[in-house]
Design a protein around this motif. Structure first.
Motif, short mmCIF file in Angstrom:
data_model
loop_
_atom_site.label_atom_id
_atom_site.label_comp_id
_atom_site.label_asym_id
_atom_site.label_seq_id
_atom_site.Cartn_x
_atom_site.Cartn_y
_atom_site.Cartn_z
N GLU A 33 95.36 53.88 91.85
CA GLU A 33 94.92 55.08 93.02
C GLU A 33 93.39 54.88 92.83
OE1 GLU A 33 96.62 56.49 94.71
OE2 GLU A 33 98.59 56.44 93.71
N GLN A 50 96.19 65.88 98.72
CA GLN A 50 97.18 64.73 98.64
C GLN A 50 96.37 63.60 98.19
OE1 GLN A 50 97.80 64.84 103.02
NE2 GLN A 50 99.56 66.29 102.81
N GLY A 53 96.99 57.79 102.09
CA GLY A 53 98.10 57.28 102.51
C GLY A 53 97.85 56.06 102.83
N ARG A 269 107.65 56.63 92.53
CA ARG A 269 106.52 56.15 92.72
C ARG A 269 106.48 55.05 93.58
NH1 ARG A 269 103.05 55.37 87.69
NH2 ARG A 269 104.08 53.35 87.54
N SER A 272 107.12 56.73 99.16
CA SER A 272 106.71 57.26 100.42
C SER A 272 105.33 56.92 100.41
CB SER A 272 106.91 58.61 100.58
OG SER A 272 106.22 59.11 101.64
N ARG A 276 101.60 61.71 100.50
CA ARG A 276 101.94 61.46 99.05
C ARG A 276 101.21 62.81 98.39
NH1 ARG A 276 98.74 56.91 97.35
NH2 ARG A 276 99.88 57.16 95.45
#
Length: 292
Positions: A33, A50, A53, A269, A272, A276
């Motif tokens: 991330e 969030q 994306g 995980r 999507s 998120r």
């Protein structure tokens, strides 16, 4: 032969177009991330924190590696697609020849009526064998594709090409390294195929009236819906397979990704890439660019 070439060309084109999506999905699956959570709105309009994306993730990759960076691992994936299409086609041809050969007993697939349960079982079994053969043959290229992708995290260059990657994997992991994650991938493919076809048969048999107009379009729609549902149910197999394929292949992945994913109960995980949510009870570590 012409049909196979057409399938290869079409599949290669779709592979190129979809590769950035798969690339980002794999990075999310392994827990990378690079961007902190942001305040946004969910589908109901509520303000929530969030995770970035698909498009935000893609912009981050382009910022670091340029637009070509979105296509890491494309070459081995094209190899896998081409070889897989050829193997799949050949296995189906051999199966058809054995069934129709005069020296063989007439198979039950010839006796079963179209649309009957026996016909669906026969066709699903044939497709399962063809897919499984193609998956086994192409899995080494799949492993190379994944390992080329996750190098983005540790900025490594161990897997710089198809042949260099083959040498590297063989030197470090032996023959078994080319088949890391094969079993869960096969199980996921087989379960998804059977769930999809059986559900579609039940819907087409008991919920759709053949006397209505556009029956063919409705049945195709039901096949697509059941395929999507089956892929959701079997997604944990995809996740586990990919984690096993890249585990211990570089600096960033020296720990057991599979064990950590299971212990955290996060078996969806990467399923999507839009809307998120933040992982419940996890803290974002800026230095490691992942949640703990």
């Amino acid at each position: 032969m012409a049909d196979t070439c057409g399938q290869v060309l079409l599949g290669s084109g779709l592979t190129v177009l979809s590769h950035p999506l798969m690339y980002i999905k794999v990075l999310v699956q392994v827990g990378h991330e690079p961007l902190p959570p942001t305040l946004g709105r969910n589908m109901f309009g509520r303000q929530v924190y969030q995770l970035p994306g698909l498009f935000a993730y893609a912009k981050h990759i382009i910022k670091i590696d340029g637009k070509s960076g979105l296509f890491k691992g494309l070459t081995p994936r094209l190899f896998a697609g081409t070889v897989g299409t050829i193997v799949h086609s050949r296995v189906l041809q051999v199966h058809t020849y054995l069934i129709s050969s005069p020296s063989q007993m007439v198979g039950s697939s010839q006796k079963a009526e179209d649309g009957s349960l026996q016909h669906v079982v026969n066709e699903t079994t044939k497709e399962m064998i063809a897919r499984s053969c193609a998956t086994i043959v192409t899995h080494p290229f799949h492993v190379i594709t994944l390992r080329c992708m996750v190098q983005f995290i540790g900025r490594e260059v161990k897997y710089s090409g198809v042949f260099d990657s083959i040498v590297t994997i063989y030197r470090e992991d032996g023959i078994l390294g080319f088949f890391a994650g094969l079993i869960p991938r096969l199980l996921g493919d087989v379960l998804s195929l059977w769930i999809c076809n059986m559900l579609a048969h039940l819907i087409n048999t008991h919920a759709i009236d053949d006397s209505t107009s556009h029956t063919g379009e409705i049945k195709n729609c039901s096949q697509a819906v059941t395929g999507f549902f089956a892929s959701m149910l079997t997604y944990p197999f995809v996740l586990v397979s990919n984690l096993m394929a890249v585990n211990n292949c570089g600096k960033y992945h020296s720990d057991s990704l599979f064990s950590s994913c299971v212990s955290q109960g996060n078996m969806s995980r990467g399923n999507s890439l839009f809307f998120r949510k933040l992982p419940a009870g996890k803290m974002y570590a800026i230095e490691q660019k992942r949640f703990f």
